[in-house]
Design an enzyme around this catalytic site. Structure first.
Site, PDB file in Angstrom:
ATOM      1  N   ARG A  16       0.875  -0.785   0.202  1.00 31.44           N
ATOM      2  CA  ARG A  16       0.130  -0.379  -0.263  1.00 31.44           C
ATOM      3  C   ARG A  16       0.731   0.707   0.186  1.00 31.44           C
ATOM      4  O   ARG A  16       0.518   2.016  -0.456  1.00 31.44           O
ATOM      5  CB  ARG A  16      -0.851  -0.263   1.180  1.00 31.44           C
ATOM      6  CG  ARG A  16      -2.122   0.887   1.298  1.00 31.44           C
ATOM      7  CD  ARG A  16      -2.830   0.434   2.685  1.00 31.44           C
ATOM      8  NE  ARG A  16      -3.341  -1.074   2.362  1.00 31.44           N
ATOM      9  CZ  ARG A  16      -4.508  -1.613   1.798  1.00 31.44           C
ATOM     10  NH1 ARG A  16      -5.096  -1.004   1.289  1.00 31.44           N
ATOM     11  NH2 ARG A  16      -4.189  -2.467   2.048  1.00 31.44           N
ATOM     12  N   THR A  17       1.849   1.480   0.890  1.00 35.53           N
ATOM     13  CA  THR A  17       2.328   2.570   1.091  1.00 35.53           C
ATOM     14  C   THR A  17       3.699   2.452  -0.163  1.00 35.53           C
ATOM     15  O   THR A  17       3.417   4.183  -0.461  1.00 35.53           O
ATOM     16  CB  THR A  17       3.569   2.164   1.826  1.00 35.53           C
ATOM     17  OG1 THR A  17       2.899   2.600   3.515  1.00 35.53           O
ATOM     18  CG2 THR A  17       4.559   3.604   2.602  1.00 35.53           C
ATOM     19  N   HIS A  31       6.040   6.887  10.904  1.00 34.95           N
ATOM     20  CA  HIS A  31       5.447   6.513   9.820  1.00 34.95           C
ATOM     21  C   HIS A  31       4.900   8.147   9.336  1.00 34.95           C
ATOM     22  O   HIS A  31       3.394   8.239   8.934  1.00 34.95           O
ATOM     23  CB  HIS A  31       4.041   5.322   9.703  1.00 34.95           C
ATOM     24  CG  HIS A  31       3.731   5.171   8.397  1.00 34.95           C
ATOM     25  ND1 HIS A  31       4.102   5.341   7.223  1.00 34.95           N
ATOM     26  CD2 HIS A  31       2.523   4.085   8.116  1.00 34.95           C
ATOM     27  CE1 HIS A  31       4.233   5.039   6.737  1.00 34.95           C
ATOM     28  NE2 HIS A  31       2.869   3.865   6.744  1.00 34.95           N
ATOM     29  N   ARG A  72      11.885   2.154   3.473  1.00 37.62           N
ATOM     30  CA  ARG A  72      10.910   1.059   5.118  1.00 37.62           C
ATOM     31  C   ARG A  72      11.694   0.014   5.608  1.00 37.62           C
ATOM     32  O   ARG A  72      12.270  -0.577   4.653  1.00 37.62           O
ATOM     33  CB  ARG A  72       9.430   0.730   4.136  1.00 37.62           C
ATOM     34  CG  ARG A  72       8.572   0.314   5.300  1.00 37.62           C
ATOM     35  CD  ARG A  72       6.958  -0.219   4.732  1.00 37.62           C
ATOM     36  NE  ARG A  72       6.707  -0.899   5.880  1.00 37.62           N
ATOM     37  CZ  ARG A  72       5.442   0.213   6.564  1.00 37.62           C
ATOM     38  NH1 ARG A  72       4.733   1.337   5.526  1.00 37.62           N
ATOM     39  NH2 ARG A  72       4.842  -0.954   7.483  1.00 37.62           N
ATOM     40  N   LYS A 111      22.011 -11.389   2.097  1.00 35.38           N
ATOM     41  CA  LYS A 111      23.959 -11.761   2.485  1.00 35.38           C
ATOM     42  C   LYS A 111      24.234 -11.253   3.232  1.00 35.38           C
ATOM     43  O   LYS A 111      25.384 -11.006   3.202  1.00 35.38           O
ATOM     44  CB  LYS A 111      24.121 -11.145   1.180  1.00 35.38           C
ATOM     45  CG  LYS A 111      23.687 -12.580  -0.338  1.00 35.38           C
ATOM     46  CD  LYS A 111      24.452 -11.899  -1.455  1.00 35.38           C
ATOM     47  CE  LYS A 111      23.524 -11.921  -2.500  1.00 35.38           C
ATOM     48  NZ  LYS A 111      23.921 -11.139  -3.639  1.00 35.38           N
TER      49      LYS A 111
END
Ligand SMILES: [Zn+2]
Lengths: 327, 172
Positions: free
Chosen positions: A64-65, A142, A114, A93
């Site tokens: 969504r974001t 957020h 994010r 890794k």
């Protein structure tokens, strides 16, 4: 738009342009970003960012974001690079966040990230030579969600000042309600907290309210009489996995569902917001009610994020007003 | 290292020349003509301070007083270290391990500085964040804390915003 001569001042200026938290933003800055977003609401499609590259690095998936940010960049003519799934990156890794950020900084003009770790965006903003936009860092912040919430509240009420804002559901873990509460401190709100005991507003946030002169009321009931006082009804999800006692969950889960008949005494200007995704906390019958506003709220995410990206790149409100690249 | 565990040790640093006329035996042990005195150390913090400052590896003379009477604190500890002066960074670490100790700097028999060692406003690279999901615990980087309440000893992580009590912190 400013051009910087030396590499050092350029890097420093860009660092300051990062969008990491909304808690530090002044009233003026919030109002400025809202003005910018209003311009994008009028004309969302432009070539303002033509020739720019926006990176979206999602170390934790959030479709969504990510779609909202990528749409914001695309509708302004930027190119988007990045990854949506951490499994495909070298982080698995053992590459450090710093190495990934430094590498991508060579390619992109701004990085939207994010991350599942708290403070990741702050750290990235300190090391990256390009601005960082925080699209969520674990349970911490957020801020673009808060920006679109503020934009929506202003849009529906015509002001951010002196409003009665009702926060319903999970007030303990819901970072969106915490950020909203802090960002609203400039606007003399009255908050109303409606939550099961296990998910009540944590003490530090109540203390924050007291320290900043924010009035708040706690309610036991959630019914038409309580809702009658609201300008904004901000619903959040009450998630089963948040409860240590599942019996308690079963007992309270239906008490925080919003049903159509509970809106019988609501003010005309009252609007229902929800950060989405909704599960079952708002009855579907409400979707057609004029008080429902959560889908428009989600659309506002586009304009708010267009403003955030442009501001981080040093594009001013004036630049946007004089923009001749509107499509 | 001299170790004195009762009040025979003078608790205030008198910069008296060693063996100078008339000084008592205890005074000779405690006197420091050049170096650092750390006074008013809470007794339960003494050994952490010794570890922190690596006093066990010191080659110069170190005098430690433990369980001494103190008007202010009831009991206290004191450390006198000859020919050694500490950096600001070391003192910042010290302020975390033992808040509000008194630092006395003596140079050539003169007390040139006497002050409490208080928590600084910021702690860089000194203590761990207690939040396992904090970026600082998952990336090779220095921690950074803001001291939000010096009296209560509350610090807040610059990155994840978690607050913690200075009494419970782990040093980096
Ligand atoms: Zn932290």
């Amino acid at each position: 738009m400013q051009i910087f001569n030396t590499e050092g001042s350029c890097a420093r200026a860009f660092m300051n342009r990062s969008f990491v938290t909304i808690a530090d933003h002044s009233r003026e800055k919030i109002e400025y970003l809202i003005r910018m977003a209003q311009e994008f609401e009028r004309h969302p499609n432009r070539l303002l960012l033509q020739g720019r590259v926006v990176a979206t690095l999602f170390f934790e998936p959030s479709t969504r974001t990510r779609l909202s940010f990528e749409t914001a960049a695309n509708r302004l003519g930027a190119r988007v690079i990045g990854f949506a799934d951490p499994k495909v990156t070298s982080g698995t890794k053992g590459e450090t966040l710093k190495d990934t950020i430094m590498m991508v900084s060579n390619y992109a003009d701004v990085i939207v990230m994010r991350h599942y770790l708290e403070g990741a965006a702050r750290y990235a903003s300190e090391i990256a030579p390009v601005p960082i936009i925080n699209a969520g860092d674990g349970a911490n912040q957020h801020p673009s969600q808060t920006m679109l919430d503020l934009y929506t509240i202003n849009q529906t009420q015509g002001t951010l000042d002196n409003l009665n804002i009702y926060l319903v559901g999970d007030l303990k873990y819901g970072r969106t309600v915490h950020s909203l509460l802090m960002a609203m401190r400039h606007f003399n709100p009255t908050f109303h907290f409606i939550a099961p005991d296990e998910l009540a507003m944590p003490e530090p946030y109540k203390q924050y309210c007291s320290e900043h002169g924010i009035r708040y009321v706690e309610h036991q009931d959630f019914d038409a009489d309580v809702i009658a006082g609201a300008d904004i009804l901000y619903m959040t999800r009450v998630q089963r996995e948040r409860f240590t006692d599942l019996m308690e969950y079963e007992r309270v889960k239906d008490r925080y569902l919003l049903k159509l008949d509970m809106l019988s005494k609501a003010r005309d200007n009252m609007r229902i917001l929800h950060p989405l995704p909704r599960v079952n906390e708002i009855e579907y019958a409400i979707d057609d009610d004029p008080h429902a506003y959560y889908f428009q709220q989600a659309r506002n995410g586009l304009y708010a994020r267009q403003a955030i990206i442009c501001d981080s790149l040093g594009i001013t409100l004036e630049d946007i007003m004089e923009d001749r690249t509107i499509i | 290292m001299d170790m004195t565990t009762n009040s025979q040790l003078h608790t205030t640093p008198l910069p008296t020349r060693e063996g100078q006329g008339g000084g008592s035996r205890s005074l000779i042990v405690s006197a420091l003509d050049h170096g650092t005195v750390i006074d008013h150390i809470p007794c339960d913090r003494l050994f952490e301070v010794i570890n922190l400052l690596h006093l066990d590896q010191m080659t110069s003379k170190v005098t430690i007083g433990f369980n001494l009477k103190s008007h202010k604190m009831g009991t206290k500890s004191i450390i006198k270290i000859a020919d050694r002066f500490f950096t600001d960074e070391e003192l910042n670490q010290l302020s975390v391990v033992a808040p509000n100790v008194t630092l006395v700097i003596i140079r050539d028999y003169e007390v040139v500085e006497k002050r409490p060692v208080v928590l600084p406003d910021e702690l860089h690279g000194i203590v761990h964040c207690d939040n396992p999901k904090c970026i600082t615990n998952n990336e090779p980087m220095a921690t950074h804390f803001h001291v939000v309440d010096k009296q209560q000893g509350i610090i807040r992580c610059h990155y994840c915003n978690h607050e913690q009590d200075i009494k419970n912190v782990k040093l980096v």
